[in-house]
Write a protein that holds these residues in place. Sequence first.
Motif, PDB file in Angstrom:
ATOM      1  N   SER A   1      26.602  44.589   3.534  1.00 10.65           N
ATOM      2  CA  SER A   1      26.335  43.642   4.520  1.00 10.65           C
ATOM      3  C   SER A   1      27.799  43.843   5.413  1.00 10.65           C
ATOM      4  O   SER A   1      27.483  43.228   6.621  1.00 10.65           O
ATOM      5  N   GLU A   2      28.967  44.307   5.263  1.00 11.24           N
ATOM      6  CA  GLU A   2      30.081  44.041   5.991  1.00 11.24           C
ATOM      7  C   GLU A   2      31.045  45.510   5.562  1.00 11.24           C
ATOM      8  O   GLU A   2      30.920  45.845   4.293  1.00 11.24           O
ATOM      9  N   VAL A   3      31.734  45.794   6.487  1.00 12.32           N
ATOM     10  CA  VAL A   3      32.732  46.739   6.370  1.00 12.32           C
ATOM     11  C   VAL A   3      33.859  46.685   7.125  1.00 12.32           C
ATOM     12  O   VAL A   3      34.049  45.823   7.803  1.00 12.32           O
ATOM     13  N   PHE A   4      34.969  47.156   6.376  1.00 14.39           N
ATOM     14  CA  PHE A   4      36.395  46.756   6.807  1.00 14.39           C
ATOM     15  C   PHE A   4      37.274  47.824   7.378  1.00 14.39           C
ATOM     16  O   PHE A   4      37.021  49.158   7.055  1.00 14.39           O
ATOM     17  N   ALA A   5      38.527  47.358   8.131  1.00 10.08           N
ATOM     18  CA  ALA A   5      39.296  48.722   8.468  1.00 10.08           C
ATOM     19  C   ALA A   5      39.531  49.580   7.214  1.00 10.08           C
ATOM     20  O   ALA A   5      39.918  49.098   6.186  1.00 10.08           O
ATOM     21  N   GLY A   6      39.614  50.805   7.488  1.00  7.79           N
ATOM     22  CA  GLY A   6      39.709  51.890   6.363  1.00  7.79           C
ATOM     23  C   GLY A   6      38.570  52.305   5.751  1.00  7.79           C
ATOM     24  O   GLY A   6      38.692  53.392   5.097  1.00  7.79           O
ATOM     25  N   ASP A   7      37.542  51.533   6.108  1.00 10.95           N
ATOM     26  CA  ASP A   7      36.203  52.178   5.405  1.00 10.95           C
ATOM     27  C   ASP A   7      35.356  53.119   6.370  1.00 10.95           C
ATOM     28  O   ASP A   7      35.741  53.159   7.592  1.00 10.95           O
ATOM     29  N   ILE A   8      34.553  53.847   5.537  1.00  9.35           N
ATOM     30  CA  ILE A   8      33.695  54.899   6.327  1.00  9.35           C
ATOM     31  C   ILE A   8      32.187  54.392   5.983  1.00  9.35           C
ATOM     32  O   ILE A   8      31.989  54.214   4.899  1.00  9.35           O
ATOM     33  N   CYS A   9      31.686  54.139   7.089  1.00 11.90           N
ATOM     34  CA  CYS A   9      30.312  53.909   6.656  1.00 11.90           C
ATOM     35  C   CYS A   9      29.295  54.485   7.575  1.00 11.90           C
ATOM     36  O   CYS A   9      29.649  55.311   8.526  1.00 11.90           O
ATOM     37  N   ALA A  10      27.839  54.164   7.716  1.00 10.51           N
ATOM     38  CA  ALA A  10      27.059  54.893   8.560  1.00 10.51           C
ATOM     39  C   ALA A  10      26.167  53.762   9.229  1.00 10.51           C
ATOM     40  O   ALA A  10      25.750  52.742   8.396  1.00 10.51           O
ATOM     41  N   LEU A  11      25.618  53.880  10.444  1.00 11.85           N
ATOM     42  CA  LEU A  11      24.994  52.969  11.250  1.00 11.85           C
ATOM     43  C   LEU A  11      23.593  53.730  11.640  1.00 11.85           C
ATOM     44  O   LEU A  11      23.561  55.079  11.771  1.00 11.85           O
ATOM     45  N   PHE A  12      22.614  53.043  11.675  1.00  9.83           N
ATOM     46  CA  PHE A  12      21.131  53.551  11.893  1.00  9.83           C
ATOM     47  C   PHE A  12      20.951  53.292  13.567  1.00  9.83           C
ATOM     48  O   PHE A  12      21.100  52.457  13.844  1.00  9.83           O
ATOM     49  N   GLY A  13      20.165  54.339  13.885  1.00 11.53           N
ATOM     50  CA  GLY A  13      19.484  54.310  15.170  1.00 11.53           C
ATOM     51  C   GLY A  13      20.391  53.714  16.291  1.00 11.53           C
ATOM     52  O   GLY A  13      20.024  52.922  17.255  1.00 11.53           O
ATOM     53  N   ILE A  14      21.330  54.308  16.259  1.00 13.11           N
ATOM     54  CA  ILE A  14      22.477  54.030  17.444  1.00 13.11           C
ATOM     55  C   ILE A  14      22.465  55.119  18.325  1.00 13.11           C
ATOM     56  O   ILE A  14      23.009  56.163  17.685  1.00 13.11           O
ATOM     57  N   ASP A  15      22.407  55.082  19.525  1.00 11.99           N
ATOM     58  CA  ASP A  15      22.522  56.236  20.357  1.00 11.99           C
ATOM     59  C   ASP A  15      23.810  56.159  20.843  1.00 11.99           C
ATOM     60  O   ASP A  15      24.388  55.506  21.634  1.00 11.99           O
ATOM     61  N   CYS A  16      24.608  57.319  20.566  1.00  9.50           N
ATOM     62  CA  CYS A  16      25.997  57.607  20.983  1.00  9.50           C
ATOM     63  C   CYS A  16      26.068  59.373  20.931  1.00  9.50           C
ATOM     64  O   CYS A  16      25.178  59.750  20.208  1.00  9.50           O
ATOM     65  N   ALA A  17      27.462  59.602  21.360  1.00  9.63           N
ATOM     66  CA  ALA A  17      27.767  61.000  21.004  1.00  9.63           C
ATOM     67  C   ALA A  17      29.016  60.820  20.065  1.00  9.63           C
ATOM     68  O   ALA A  17      29.604  59.808  19.782  1.00  9.63           O
ATOM     69  N   SER A  18      28.880  61.984  19.292  1.00  9.17           N
ATOM     70  CA  SER A  18      30.153  62.410  18.369  1.00  9.17           C
ATOM     71  C   SER A  18      31.395  62.097  19.193  1.00  9.17           C
ATOM     72  O   SER A  18      31.637  62.657  20.313  1.00  9.17           O
ATOM     73  N   GLY A  19      32.310  61.186  18.673  1.00  6.61           N
ATOM     74  CA  GLY A  19      33.670  60.895  19.528  1.00  6.61           C
ATOM     75  C   GLY A  19      33.632  59.513  20.115  1.00  6.61           C
ATOM     76  O   GLY A  19      34.574  59.219  20.415  1.00  6.61           O
ATOM     77  N   ASP A  20      32.693  58.827  20.138  1.00  6.93           N
ATOM     78  CA  ASP A  20      32.319  57.528  20.852  1.00  6.93           C
ATOM     79  C   ASP A  20      33.279  56.380  19.947  1.00  6.93           C
ATOM     80  O   ASP A  20      33.285  56.456  18.823  1.00  6.93           O
ATOM     81  N   THR A  21      33.801  55.624  20.669  1.00  5.65           N
ATOM     82  CA  THR A  21      34.277  54.286  19.955  1.00  5.65           C
ATOM     83  C   THR A  21      33.459  53.266  20.097  1.00  5.65           C
ATOM     84  O   THR A  21      32.992  52.749  21.097  1.00  5.65           O
ATOM     85  N   PHE A  22      33.562  52.394  19.283  1.00 11.76           N
ATOM     86  CA  PHE A  22      32.788  51.143  19.305  1.00 11.76           C
ATOM     87  C   PHE A  22      33.687  50.021  18.821  1.00 11.76           C
ATOM     88  O   PHE A  22      34.543  50.011  18.132  1.00 11.76           O
ATOM     89  N   THR A  23      33.414  48.931  19.663  1.00 12.69           N
ATOM     90  CA  THR A  23      34.132  47.523  19.410  1.00 12.69           C
ATOM     91  C   THR A  23      33.125  46.544  19.526  1.00 12.69           C
ATOM     92  O   THR A  23      32.020  46.483  19.849  1.00 12.69           O
ATOM     93  N   THR A  24      33.572  45.366  19.093  1.00 18.12           N
ATOM     94  CA  THR A  24      32.956  44.098  19.175  1.00 18.12           C
ATOM     95  C   THR A  24      32.960  43.200  20.479  1.00 18.12           C
ATOM     96  O   THR A  24      32.531  42.155  20.541  1.00 18.12           O
ATOM     97  N   ASN A  25      34.346  43.806  21.225  1.00 18.06           N
ATOM     98  CA  ASN A  25      34.666  43.193  22.461  1.00 18.06           C
ATOM     99  C   ASN A  25      34.618  44.079  23.468  1.00 18.06           C
ATOM    100  O   ASN A  25      35.328  44.864  23.676  1.00 18.06           O
ATOM    101  N   ALA A  26      33.537  43.919  24.428  1.00 18.17           N
ATOM    102  CA  ALA A  26      33.301  44.866  25.582  1.00 18.17           C
ATOM    103  C   ALA A  26      34.802  44.888  26.374  1.00 18.17           C
ATOM    104  O   ALA A  26      34.783  45.887  26.854  1.00 18.17           O
ATOM    105  N   LYS A  27      35.490  43.763  26.560  1.00 19.53           N
ATOM    106  CA  LYS A  27      36.498  43.710  27.485  1.00 19.53           C
ATOM    107  C   LYS A  27      37.663  44.232  27.079  1.00 19.53           C
ATOM    108  O   LYS A  27      38.665  44.594  27.773  1.00 19.53           O
ATOM    109  N   LEU A  28      37.716  44.671  25.643  1.00 18.39           N
ATOM    110  CA  LEU A  28      38.994  45.355  25.251  1.00 18.39           C
ATOM    111  C   LEU A  28      39.281  46.564  25.877  1.00 18.39           C
ATOM    112  O   LEU A  28      40.485  47.084  26.093  1.00 18.39           O
ATOM    113  N   ASN A  29      38.215  47.398  26.432  1.00 19.60           N
ATOM    114  CA  ASN A  29      38.346  48.750  27.072  1.00 19.60           C
ATOM    115  C   ASN A  29      39.266  49.743  26.033  1.00 19.60           C
ATOM    116  O   ASN A  29      40.318  50.095  26.572  1.00 19.60           O
ATOM    117  N   ILE A  30      38.757  49.842  24.901  1.00 17.34           N
ATOM    118  CA  ILE A  30      39.647  50.552  24.068  1.00 17.34           C
ATOM    119  C   ILE A  30      38.858  51.984  23.653  1.00 17.34           C
ATOM    120  O   ILE A  30      37.688  51.715  23.628  1.00 17.34           O
TER     121      ILE A  30
END
Length: 742
Positions: free
Chosen positions: A401-430
């Motif tokens: 149900s949740e993962v934290f810093a340091g973990d390795i997990c897998a997500l389903f059905g997400i369209d992206c390329a290898s090497g992409d970064t994800f955040t929960t805050n779009a404004k972070l621009n990171i």
Amino acid sequence: MIITTATTTLNKFQRAWSIFHKLPACFSTSTGVVSLERIRNIGISAHIDSGKTTLTERILYYTGRIDEMHEVRGKDGVGAVMDSMELERQRGITIQSAATYTMWKDHNINIIDTPGHVDFTVEVERALRVLDGAVLVLCAVGGVQSQTLTVNRQMKRYNVPCLAFINKLDRMGANPSRVLHQMRSKLHHNAAFVQLPIGLESNTKGIIDLVGQKALYFEGDFGNIVREDEIPRDMSVEVEEQRMELIEHLSNADDIIGEMFLEEKTPTEAELHAGIRRACLKQTFTPVFVGTALKNKGVQSLMESVIRYLPNPGEVDNFALQLNKAGEEKKILLHSARDNSHTFVGLAFKLEAGRFGQLTYVRVYQGCLKKGEVIYNSRTGKKVKVSRLVQMHSNNMEEVSEVFAGDICALFGIDCASGDTFTTNAKLNISMESMFVPDPVISMAIKPKKSKDLDCFSKAVNRFTKEDPTYRVHWDNDNKETIASGMGELHLEICSGRMEREYGCEVAMGKPKVAFRETLASPVEFDFLHKKQSGGSGQYGRVTGIVEPLSHEENTKNIFKDETMGTNIPKQFIPAVEKGFKAICDKGMLAGQKVSGVKFRLKDGASHMVDSNEISFILAGQGAMKQAYEDGVWVILEPIMSVEITAPEEFQGVVTSHMNKRHGIITGTDANEGWFSLYCQVPLNDMFGYATELRSSTQGKGEFAMEYSCYAPAREEVMEDLITEFQGPKENVEPSKKRGRR
Ligand code: GDP
């Protein structure tokens, strides 16, 4: 990490090799967040066939994650759990990394099985990028082999602390001392044994722990019972000597042990452990373990040491790049706290489109990600909902149900390329530091053998190119053929093999071609007018500026810069000029190769009220490049490989002369204990057939590793050949004139 009580088994096919989710007690009862100290993200790297798949499987077995063990290419026709792909099982090599996680003594361990072949280095690079530590597996007979050299270089590049495991003690000819010497002489590790074998070859009985000064025996059907005992009497002198050697090597790498050594104090067991850990984290010392994965000896003590000596995610500094309003990148340190006090930042390091749909492996670097949350892709700005969050055990998965810093997990059905970064805050621009992705250096024409397979072919291409940034496919309009490019012949061959096996699409491949590039030697000005004003609607576009070469470091890029002031060229037509420039860059005019290392500076131009339109400026951009070809001096670049060869000293003369013949530039040599290493820079074009030549000229004893290094100007003869092939022979024209010299 919260370990949920529910274990959702999603894979209906998994029973094929009868793996059952037998979870240790701690999985079903624990609900607290595992602390950072209790996490290890490790990779297992090795030369092919050293036994890393077998070792990984043993680890999964001893940690209770699988019920049975299978030999790779086993007689039971089942194959090791980590080798999830059909083709892999057939070849018996691990091509793609499979992320898996397990638990050992209350520690969460994520293991990434990394491929061993030189042609799949991007997979190894990715694994090393997201891991905090690694186990380098070596064969007790083969020792340091070509791929060991490559993975060693990669570990150094990513500053990955490592332990070494000398496997296959049971094999005829096993000689761990020789392997240790090779680690020192060929890999330049400050390494020493922390374990010694009790007996070798068929007489391998157990292992001596030099730090704890005890013998370990692995008993029971699968070596599950570890029995401690006294050190055998006949080994006491050797143990004493090797323990001293360990302390000596460690004292060179760690100040505290070094001081004790000078004061002639003997460190205690705890002090030695602490010293090894400090030195290992600083990568100044490599502890060497021994065992035989196949015969179930030494695996548990290696696991113990993974926990004891390799860093937890909180001990590794991870940085991200933040883009400010001025477009400048700033490096920021990420927080490893395992709670939601910081914004979630994760890196998609591997994509897999399998029977479950698209699976994206993510390493969490900061904060917490919960199922159901919305995350943003920093590159595309797109947001997606995390509807399912899983952790992988080879081909099986468990929902969390949740993962934290340091973990390795897998997500389903997400369209992206290898090497992409994800955040929960779009404004972070990171974004996480970009991964080192080398340019493809070799290409081949490729097409489905049967035209009815075209659909499957394009599906396969779509998937492979997304999963592997070094595998690229494009349509060559001139020769009307599809071209696949990659990091080596075998890389392309494996991808084609997968098309056949996984998509039922047999493919035909052309001859391998090196990816040459065309570039400019010195700046050249242009002033080009494209005009067509006779009859019908007209076309009008004028462009002026400079085309100039980029520095050597940037010679694989092309840059378009709009330096226009005012509106002589209306702003809406600037992208059209860039299109024209890029069209020529796709296929240069000297030898039909891609253009690179060129900057197009558009300074000014002119337009016509009625006749100017997009096509006029596309053609003007192309015309400007054509003019730059006519007026400038252009050269051809070719990929240069860093080649590292090791062989017994008596072959140094012949190996060196072969390298000279292949136009290699020798950059260094090393000699140690009867072996030499030769380091050279060699054009890829001259490396075809080298594996066979080296084998036959060194009685099979020589090894080499090769890695893309840079693009550099090709030799005059190579250039002339390529130009002639493209432009046809031009009689009575001096060769240099063909290159558009003014
Ligand atoms: P990988 O290519 O590094 O993943 O190596 P594998 O795990 O596929 O092993 C290659 C071969 O070596 C297989 O046939 C294994 O059964 C064998 N092997 C692995 N470990 C040992 C060992 O400790 N002793 C012996 N004798 N063979 C081993």
